[in-house]
Design a protein around this motif. Structure first.
Motif, PDB file in Angstrom:
ATOM      1  N   MET A   1       0.840  -1.326  -0.018  1.00 37.53           N
ATOM      2  CA  MET A   1       0.071  -0.050   0.104  1.00 37.53           C
ATOM      3  C   MET A   1       0.848   1.306  -0.100  1.00 37.53           C
ATOM      4  SD  MET A   1      -2.719   1.099   2.649  1.00 37.53           S
ATOM      5  CE  MET A   1      -3.741  -0.224   2.624  1.00 37.53           C
ATOM      6  N   SER A   2       0.654   2.186  -0.679  1.00 42.81           N
ATOM      7  CA  SER A   2       1.395   3.427  -0.807  1.00 42.81           C
ATOM      8  C   SER A   2       1.211   4.239   0.316  1.00 42.81           C
ATOM      9  CB  SER A   2       0.842   4.236  -2.056  1.00 42.81           C
ATOM     10  OG  SER A   2      -0.453   4.749  -1.904  1.00 42.81           O
ATOM     11  N   LEU A   3       2.300   5.128   0.512  1.00 44.93           N
ATOM     12  CA  LEU A   3       2.023   6.077   1.639  1.00 44.93           C
ATOM     13  C   LEU A   3       0.787   6.992   1.709  1.00 44.93           C
ATOM     14  CD1 LEU A   3       3.569   7.468   3.935  1.00 44.93           C
ATOM     15  CD2 LEU A   3       4.335   9.123   2.488  1.00 44.93           C
ATOM     16  N   GLY A   4       0.431   7.524   0.649  1.00 50.81           N
ATOM     17  CA  GLY A   4      -0.870   8.200   0.375  1.00 50.81           C
ATOM     18  C   GLY A   4      -1.944   7.457   0.884  1.00 50.81           C
ATOM     19  N   ALA A   5      -2.160   6.165   0.324  1.00 55.27           N
ATOM     20  CA  ALA A   5      -3.236   5.250   0.510  1.00 55.27           C
ATOM     21  C   ALA A   5      -3.086   5.060   2.093  1.00 55.27           C
ATOM     22  CB  ALA A   5      -3.000   4.119   0.023  1.00 55.27           C
ATOM     23  N   VAL A   7      -2.046   6.885   4.717  1.00 56.17           N
ATOM     24  CA  VAL A   7      -2.401   8.027   5.277  1.00 56.17           C
ATOM     25  C   VAL A   7      -3.984   8.406   5.265  1.00 56.17           C
ATOM     26  CG1 VAL A   7      -2.130  10.583   5.286  1.00 56.17           C
ATOM     27  CG2 VAL A   7      -0.223   9.021   5.202  1.00 56.17           C
ATOM     28  N   ALA A   8      -4.379   7.885   4.188  1.00 53.88           N
ATOM     29  CA  ALA A   8      -5.785   8.437   3.528  1.00 53.88           C
ATOM     30  C   ALA A   8      -6.816   7.473   4.427  1.00 53.88           C
ATOM     31  CB  ALA A   8      -6.111   8.135   2.151  1.00 53.88           C
ATOM     32  N   THR A   9      -6.459   6.520   4.656  1.00 50.33           N
ATOM     33  CA  THR A   9      -7.270   5.391   5.611  1.00 50.33           C
ATOM     34  C   THR A   9      -7.451   6.161   6.984  1.00 50.33           C
ATOM     35  OG1 THR A   9      -6.420   3.505   4.535  1.00 50.33           O
ATOM     36  CG2 THR A   9      -7.137   3.115   6.671  1.00 50.33           C
ATOM     37  N   ASN A  10      -6.479   6.887   7.697  1.00 51.09           N
ATOM     38  CA  ASN A  10      -6.892   7.309   8.951  1.00 51.09           C
ATOM     39  C   ASN A  10      -7.248   8.951   8.966  1.00 51.09           C
ATOM     40  OD1 ASN A  10      -5.849   5.059  10.290  1.00 51.09           O
ATOM     41  ND2 ASN A  10      -3.777   5.464   9.811  1.00 51.09           N
ATOM     42  N   LEU A  11      -7.103   9.463   7.684  1.00 48.73           N
ATOM     43  CA  LEU A  11      -7.316  10.957   7.644  1.00 48.73           C
ATOM     44  C   LEU A  11      -8.756  11.527   8.224  1.00 48.73           C
ATOM     45  CD1 LEU A  11      -5.678  13.347   7.109  1.00 48.73           C
ATOM     46  CD2 LEU A  11      -6.730  13.364   4.598  1.00 48.73           C
ATOM     47  N   PRO A  12      -9.812  10.780   7.828  1.00 48.03           N
ATOM     48  CA  PRO A  12     -11.021  11.191   8.224  1.00 48.03           C
ATOM     49  C   PRO A  12     -11.435  11.123   9.605  1.00 48.03           C
ATOM     50  CG  PRO A  12     -11.515   9.711   6.362  1.00 48.03           C
ATOM     51  CD  PRO A  12      -9.864   9.435   6.795  1.00 48.03           C
ATOM     52  N   TYR A  13     -10.365  10.247  10.353  1.00 54.11           N
ATOM     53  CA  TYR A  13     -10.493  10.068  11.924  1.00 54.11           C
ATOM     54  C   TYR A  13      -9.762  11.209  12.456  1.00 54.11           C
ATOM     55  CZ  TYR A  13     -13.044   5.733  10.643  1.00 54.11           C
ATOM     56  OH  TYR A  13     -13.654   5.092  10.053  1.00 54.11           O
ATOM     57  N   LEU A  36      -0.239  17.621   7.045  1.00 54.87           N
ATOM     58  CA  LEU A  36       0.242  17.201   5.716  1.00 54.87           C
ATOM     59  C   LEU A  36       1.272  18.034   5.244  1.00 54.87           C
ATOM     60  CD1 LEU A  36      -3.186  15.961   4.403  1.00 54.87           C
ATOM     61  CD2 LEU A  36      -1.280  14.703   5.941  1.00 54.87           C
ATOM     62  N   GLU A  37       1.322  19.387   5.149  1.00 57.90           N
ATOM     63  CA  GLU A  37       2.106  20.174   4.566  1.00 57.90           C
ATOM     64  C   GLU A  37       3.550  20.031   5.164  1.00 57.90           C
ATOM     65  OE1 GLU A  37       0.261  24.045   4.775  1.00 57.90           O
ATOM     66  OE2 GLU A  37      -1.146  23.771   2.778  1.00 57.90           O
ATOM     67  N   ALA A  38       3.594  19.999   6.583  1.00 59.01           N
ATOM     68  CA  ALA A  38       4.975  19.973   7.231  1.00 59.01           C
ATOM     69  C   ALA A  38       5.410  18.507   7.124  1.00 59.01           C
ATOM     70  CB  ALA A  38       4.553  20.135   8.817  1.00 59.01           C
ATOM     71  N   GLY A  50       3.015   7.677   7.859  1.00 61.90           N
ATOM     72  CA  GLY A  50       2.784   6.660   6.941  1.00 61.90           C
ATOM     73  C   GLY A  50       2.851   5.221   7.809  1.00 61.90           C
ATOM     74  N   THR A  51       3.591   5.213   9.061  1.00 63.40           N
ATOM     75  CA  THR A  51       3.699   4.140   9.858  1.00 63.40           C
ATOM     76  C   THR A  51       2.343   3.568  10.531  1.00 63.40           C
ATOM     77  OG1 THR A  51       6.009   5.070  10.346  1.00 63.40           O
ATOM     78  CG2 THR A  51       5.226   3.213  11.638  1.00 63.40           C
ATOM     79  N   GLY A  52       1.849   4.368  10.945  1.00 65.63           N
ATOM     80  CA  GLY A  52       0.467   4.011  11.786  1.00 65.63           C
ATOM     81  C   GLY A  52      -0.459   5.053  12.158  1.00 65.63           C
ATOM     82  N   ARG A  53      -1.336   4.789  12.695  1.00 65.73           N
ATOM     83  CA  ARG A  53      -2.533   5.940  13.044  1.00 65.73           C
ATOM     84  C   ARG A  53      -1.871   6.555  14.219  1.00 65.73           C
ATOM     85  NH1 ARG A  53      -7.538   5.292  16.537  1.00 65.73           N
ATOM     86  NH2 ARG A  53      -8.677   7.158  16.243  1.00 65.73           N
ATOM     87  N   ALA A  54      -1.298   6.041  15.159  1.00 67.63           N
ATOM     88  CA  ALA A  54      -0.926   6.731  16.381  1.00 67.63           C
ATOM     89  C   ALA A  54       0.280   7.671  15.832  1.00 67.63           C
ATOM     90  CB  ALA A  54      -0.176   5.827  17.475  1.00 67.63           C
ATOM     91  N   GLU A  55       0.910   7.296  15.016  1.00 68.83           N
ATOM     92  CA  GLU A  55       1.978   7.942  14.521  1.00 68.83           C
ATOM     93  C   GLU A  55       1.664   9.449  13.854  1.00 68.83           C
ATOM     94  OE1 GLU A  55       3.884   4.109  15.513  1.00 68.83           O
ATOM     95  OE2 GLU A  55       2.125   4.890  14.125  1.00 68.83           O
ATOM     96  N   LEU A  56       0.698   8.979  13.016  1.00 68.71           N
ATOM     97  CA  LEU A  56      -0.027  10.352  12.316  1.00 68.71           C
ATOM     98  C   LEU A  56      -0.587  11.070  13.335  1.00 68.71           C
ATOM     99  CD1 LEU A  56      -1.162  11.899   9.763  1.00 68.71           C
ATOM    100  CD2 LEU A  56      -3.209  10.225   9.877  1.00 68.71           C
TER     101      LEU A  56
END
Length: 264
Positions: A1-5, A7-13, A36-38, A50-56
């Motif tokens: 799975m790509s980095l964008g994909a 991140v996108a999985t967790n972005l709504p939350y 995201l810009e940073a 992109g590592t996981g939800r907690a990291e985001l």
């Protein structure tokens, strides 16, 4: 799975969390955008999100902490609601609410929340307790429950009353909600989006918000229907099946900021 994909999985939350933390869709989304810009200009941050939800959320916390403490970021265009929210936040340290939201609304463990916030687990536990005490000091209000499942409706009624609030009515359809609001204006609305007769909780809430500004918490098994980015979205959103502590935290946040706006 790509980095964008990933991140996108967790972005709504993350957007849901950011809005609950700031009390504003525009401000919350602005902090997510800054996160995201940073990451785009910092390879280390980019790998981390992109590592996981907690990291985001950890990266978001760095942006939030810097923006809130150092710069007092205020996003224009929110009118008196945004000004009032920022005025309240300027007098109250946000860390206790942040800890409570992470461990209830976002369902992180104490250890995970500690990682997100760069705190020790014992510190996070203390912050959660402080937040609970703050909730207990909230002014009481009247609550309208719009929910077509009887057991859930009764569970919410018991929870609302246990917090010291009154229930002004329970509606299973848009029409029932209209009838209740015609007689009394609630101070808070808890609403499902899919109702018994096929009517929409979104429409029922819009009916109410045309009369006056009332904080609204949506409680739904279909959060993806509201977190699409295609239309103005709710600030307060709880996913079914829910924990009572999650609803309790959402009620505290909604009453803290004290107003809402139509969804369309």
């Amino acid at each position: 799975m790509s980095l964008g994909a990933r991140v996108a999985t967790n972005l709504p939350y993350l957007r849901r969390y950011a809005r609950a933390l700031t009390g504003s869709q525009a401000t919350g989304d602005a902090f997510v955008r800054e996160t995201l810009e940073a990451a785009l200009v910092d390879e280390g941050l980019r790998r981390m999100i992109g590592t996981g939800r907690a990291e985001l959320y950890h990266v978001f916390n760095k942006v939030w902490s810097s923006g809130f403490v150092d710069t007092g970021v205020v996003v224009a265009g929110e009118g008196s609601h945004e000004a009032a929210a920022q005025a309240r936040l300027s007098h109250i340290t946000p860390l206790n609410r942040q800890a409570l939201l992470l461990t209830t609304l976002e369902d992180f463990s104490i250890d995970e929340a500690a990682f997100v916030m760069d705190k020790e687990p014992s510190e996070v536990e203390a912050l959660v307790q402080q937040a609970v005490q703050e909730i207990d000091r909230e002014s009481t209000t009247t609550v309208l429950i719009i929910e077509d499942e009887p057991l859930i409706s009764m569970q919410l009624e018991d929870l609302v009353r246990s917090l010291g609030h009154d229930v002004c009515g329970m509606a299973a359809t848009r029409t029932q909600a209209q009838q209740i609001v015609a007689e009394t204006t609630p101070g808070l609305v808890l609403a499902d989006i899919q109702l018994a007769d096929g009517s929409s909780g979104l429409d029922a809430v819009d009916d109410i918000l045309k009369i006056g500004s009332v904080p609204v918490i949506f409680i739904t098994a279909y959060p993806e229907r509201l977190l699409t980015g295609d239309r103005p979205e709710p600030t307060y959103l709880v996913t079914k099946p829910f924990q009572e502590s999650t609803v309790r935290a959402a009620i505290s946040q909604a009453l803290f900021f004290g107003s809402s706006r139509p969804l369309a």
